[in-house]
Design a protein around this motif. Sequence first.
Motif, PDB file in Angstrom:
ATOM      1  N   LEU A  78     -79.234  99.170 -36.488  1.00 10.46           N
ATOM      2  CA  LEU A  78     -79.281  99.841 -35.193  1.00 10.46           C
ATOM      3  C   LEU A  78     -78.199  99.308 -34.262  1.00 10.46           C
ATOM      4  O   LEU A  78     -77.497 100.078 -33.592  1.00 10.46           O
ATOM      5  N   ALA A  79     -78.050  97.983 -34.224  1.00 13.29           N
ATOM      6  CA  ALA A  79     -77.026  97.384 -33.371  1.00 13.29           C
ATOM      7  C   ALA A  79     -75.631  97.848 -33.786  1.00 13.29           C
ATOM      8  O   ALA A  79     -74.774  98.133 -32.934  1.00 13.29           O
ATOM      9  N   GLY A  80     -75.393  97.932 -35.096  1.00 14.65           N
ATOM     10  CA  GLY A  80     -74.096  98.389 -35.572  1.00 14.65           C
ATOM     11  C   GLY A  80     -73.815  99.836 -35.210  1.00 14.65           C
ATOM     12  O   GLY A  80     -72.695 100.187 -34.817  1.00 14.65           O
ATOM     13  N   ARG A  81     -74.839 100.680 -35.332  1.00 18.16           N
ATOM     14  CA  ARG A  81     -74.657 102.095 -34.971  1.00 18.16           C
ATOM     15  C   ARG A  81     -74.410 102.250 -33.473  1.00 18.16           C
ATOM     16  O   ARG A  81     -73.567 103.047 -33.051  1.00 18.16           O
ATOM     17  N   ILE A  82     -75.146 101.484 -32.673  1.00 13.00           N
ATOM     18  CA  ILE A  82     -74.928 101.530 -31.228  1.00 13.00           C
ATOM     19  C   ILE A  82     -73.500 101.104 -30.899  1.00 13.00           C
ATOM     20  O   ILE A  82     -72.813 101.733 -30.087  1.00 13.00           O
ATOM     21  N   ALA A  83     -73.034 100.029 -31.547  1.00 11.74           N
ATOM     22  CA  ALA A  83     -71.676  99.546 -31.302  1.00 11.74           C
ATOM     23  C   ALA A  83     -70.642 100.613 -31.628  1.00 11.74           C
ATOM     24  O   ALA A  83     -69.681 100.817 -30.869  1.00 11.74           O
ATOM     25  N   ALA A  84     -70.823 101.293 -32.755  1.00  8.58           N
ATOM     26  CA  ALA A  84     -69.862 102.325 -33.156  1.00  8.58           C
ATOM     27  C   ALA A  84     -69.834 103.480 -32.151  1.00  8.58           C
ATOM     28  O   ALA A  84     -68.757 103.949 -31.757  1.00  8.58           O
ATOM     29  N   TRP A  85     -71.014 103.939 -31.734  1.00 12.60           N
ATOM     30  CA  TRP A  85     -71.059 105.057 -30.801  1.00 12.60           C
ATOM     31  C   TRP A  85     -70.565 104.660 -29.416  1.00 12.60           C
ATOM     32  O   TRP A  85     -69.910 105.462 -28.730  1.00 12.60           O
ATOM     33  N   VAL A  86     -70.842 103.441 -28.990  1.00 17.57           N
ATOM     34  CA  VAL A  86     -70.316 102.984 -27.698  1.00 17.57           C
ATOM     35  C   VAL A  86     -68.795 102.898 -27.753  1.00 17.57           C
ATOM     36  O   VAL A  86     -68.104 103.203 -26.772  1.00 17.57           O
ATOM     37  N   THR A  87     -68.256 102.514 -28.914  1.00 20.47           N
ATOM     38  CA  THR A  87     -66.803 102.486 -29.063  1.00 20.47           C
ATOM     39  C   THR A  87     -66.214 103.883 -28.935  1.00 20.47           C
ATOM     40  O   THR A  87     -65.141 104.067 -28.334  1.00 20.47           O
ATOM     41  N   VAL A  88     -66.911 104.877 -29.485  1.00 18.91           N
ATOM     42  CA  VAL A  88     -66.461 106.269 -29.334  1.00 18.91           C
ATOM     43  C   VAL A  88     -66.432 106.662 -27.857  1.00 18.91           C
ATOM     44  O   VAL A  88     -65.464 107.260 -27.368  1.00 18.91           O
ATOM     45  N   VAL A  89     -67.498 106.313 -27.143  1.00 22.47           N
ATOM     46  CA  VAL A  89     -67.549 106.617 -25.704  1.00 22.47           C
ATOM     47  C   VAL A  89     -66.438 105.877 -24.961  1.00 22.47           C
ATOM     48  O   VAL A  89     -65.758 106.446 -24.097  1.00 22.47           O
ATOM     49  N   ALA A  90     -66.244 104.602 -25.302  1.00 20.83           N
ATOM     50  CA  ALA A  90     -65.189 103.817 -24.657  1.00 20.83           C
ATOM     51  C   ALA A  90     -63.816 104.433 -24.899  1.00 20.83           C
ATOM     52  O   ALA A  90     -62.973 104.483 -23.989  1.00 20.83           O
ATOM     53  N   ALA A  91     -63.581 104.903 -26.130  1.00 20.82           N
ATOM     54  CA  ALA A  91     -62.301 105.525 -26.453  1.00 20.82           C
ATOM     55  C   ALA A  91     -62.091 106.806 -25.644  1.00 20.82           C
ATOM     56  O   ALA A  91     -60.968 107.093 -25.193  1.00 20.82           O
ATOM     57  N   ALA A  92     -63.168 107.583 -25.439  1.00 19.67           N
ATOM     58  CA  ALA A  92     -63.064 108.813 -24.653  1.00 19.67           C
ATOM     59  C   ALA A  92     -62.739 108.491 -23.195  1.00 19.67           C
ATOM     60  O   ALA A  92     -61.891 109.148 -22.565  1.00 19.67           O
ATOM     61  N   ILE A  93     -63.405 107.483 -22.645  1.00 19.16           N
ATOM     62  CA  ILE A  93     -63.123 107.062 -21.270  1.00 19.16           C
ATOM     63  C   ILE A  93     -61.699 106.517 -21.160  1.00 19.16           C
ATOM     64  O   ILE A  93     -60.974 106.809 -20.200  1.00 19.16           O
ATOM     65  N   HIS A  94     -61.310 105.740 -22.150  1.00 17.85           N
ATOM     66  CA  HIS A  94     -59.959 105.170 -22.221  1.00 17.85           C
ATOM     67  C   HIS A  94     -58.910 106.286 -22.222  1.00 17.85           C
ATOM     68  O   HIS A  94     -57.914 106.230 -21.483  1.00 17.85           O
ATOM     69  N   LEU A  95     -59.143 107.321 -23.036  1.00 17.61           N
ATOM     70  CA  LEU A  95     -58.225 108.458 -23.074  1.00 17.61           C
ATOM     71  C   LEU A  95     -58.164 109.144 -21.719  1.00 17.61           C
ATOM     72  O   LEU A  95     -57.080 109.546 -21.262  1.00 17.61           O
ATOM     73  N   GLY A  96     -59.322 109.271 -21.067  1.00 14.61           N
ATOM     74  CA  GLY A  96     -59.342 109.872 -19.735  1.00 14.61           C
ATOM     75  C   GLY A  96     -58.497 109.085 -18.757  1.00 14.61           C
ATOM     76  O   GLY A  96     -57.800 109.662 -17.908  1.00 14.61           O
ATOM     77  N   ALA A  97     -58.514 107.750 -18.879  1.00 17.59           N
ATOM     78  CA  ALA A  97     -57.691 106.912 -17.997  1.00 17.59           C
ATOM     79  C   ALA A  97     -56.210 107.156 -18.235  1.00 17.59           C
ATOM     80  O   ALA A  97     -55.413 107.222 -17.284  1.00 17.59           O
ATOM     81  N   VAL A  98     -55.824 107.285 -19.503  1.00 16.89           N
ATOM     82  CA  VAL A  98     -54.413 107.533 -19.828  1.00 16.89           C
ATOM     83  C   VAL A  98     -53.977 108.899 -19.313  1.00 16.89           C
ATOM     84  O   VAL A  98     -52.906 109.036 -18.683  1.00 16.89           O
ATOM     85  N   VAL A  99     -54.803 109.912 -19.543  1.00 18.16           N
ATOM     86  CA  VAL A  99     -54.449 111.283 -19.145  1.00 18.16           C
ATOM     87  C   VAL A  99     -54.356 111.396 -17.623  1.00 18.16           C
ATOM     88  O   VAL A  99     -53.400 111.973 -17.089  1.00 18.16           O
ATOM     89  N   THR A 100     -55.337 110.873 -16.905  1.00 19.44           N
ATOM     90  CA  THR A 100     -55.310 110.973 -15.445  1.00 19.44           C
ATOM     91  C   THR A 100     -54.155 110.182 -14.847  1.00 19.44           C
ATOM     92  O   THR A 100     -53.594 110.561 -13.816  1.00 19.44           O
TER      93      THR A 100
END
Length: 326
Positions: A78-100
């Motif tokens: 469960l912890a590993g799956r949470i980590a992977a999905w949070v990384t996906v969310v972090a990458a999306a936010i990160h991309l938003g920072a680059v684009v903006t």
Amino acid sequence: MAELSDQLVTVAILAYLIAMISHAVEYALGNARAVSVAAPARELVGAGVGAPGDTEAAPAAASTDDVRKARTARRAELAGRIAAWVTVVAAAIHLGAVVTRGIAAERMPWGNMYEFVLTVTWIGTAAWLAVLAKRPSLRRLGLFLSLVMVLLLAFAELKLYVEVVPLMPALQSYWFIVHVSTIIFASGIFLLGIVPAVTFLMRNGYEQGRRSFPYTLARRLPAAAGLERLTFTLHAFSFPIFTFAVIAGAIWAEAAWGRAWGWDPKETWAFISWVVYAGYLHARATPSVKRNVATWIAVLGFLTVLMNLFGVNFFFTGLHSYAGVE
């Protein structure tokens, strides 16, 4: 938009930090695996041969231990799956920072050192998610990848940040997109490649019986052979792109400054990085060279990339002094 970009970077750092903590929980819980917990069959006990409680005690204890291991395994998963999905969310936010950031600047967001690091780290994360989708068994490497992201983004926020400014005249060329985009992409893959390289060196030492720090950190990592293959794959993929980027930079220099190569500090260190990475690929293809020796060359190559990115910008001046920091 610039303020939104700054806020998104902060949120992305926090998200990577949460992912790192979740990966650490998975890592700490270890390699527990669910074991069958079916109740053992009762045995008939002859009269006068021990007490009934004696025959039940050992199976009951074993069953309790199996249940505990199964629970631990589920929590680790469960912890590993949470980590992977949070990384996906972090990458999306990160991309938003680059684009903006790019929207605020009305140009590609690569005009200074802060923006360069912001984009390179996103490339590294996106490449990691692609690797993870194909090879979920490597998920525990996410602990080290997320740590690198937290450190680099935090350093960029604290030490490299500059306000949005127009692109300086020397960079206003279509070669800016061609050269810088390929340098960023190659650097992002090299950034990802250093993670399996370092973990391979630790895991390889652990498999050879070394039990001192830092080899003990590799006890729960994937097998050394798989980490080494991933290291080679990432570098073999990135090196031709990096080569093209260096050539494109020389062509741009010819058009902008009237010479293709002038041994400017950044040009010099880019050449050093190219030579070291070429040496790694050659060593990796040479049967007589041990894999750990070749991998150390890859680590050296990444150190030259860091020198080119940080050292040259902070300690040298030249025609490539566009970092935006003092």
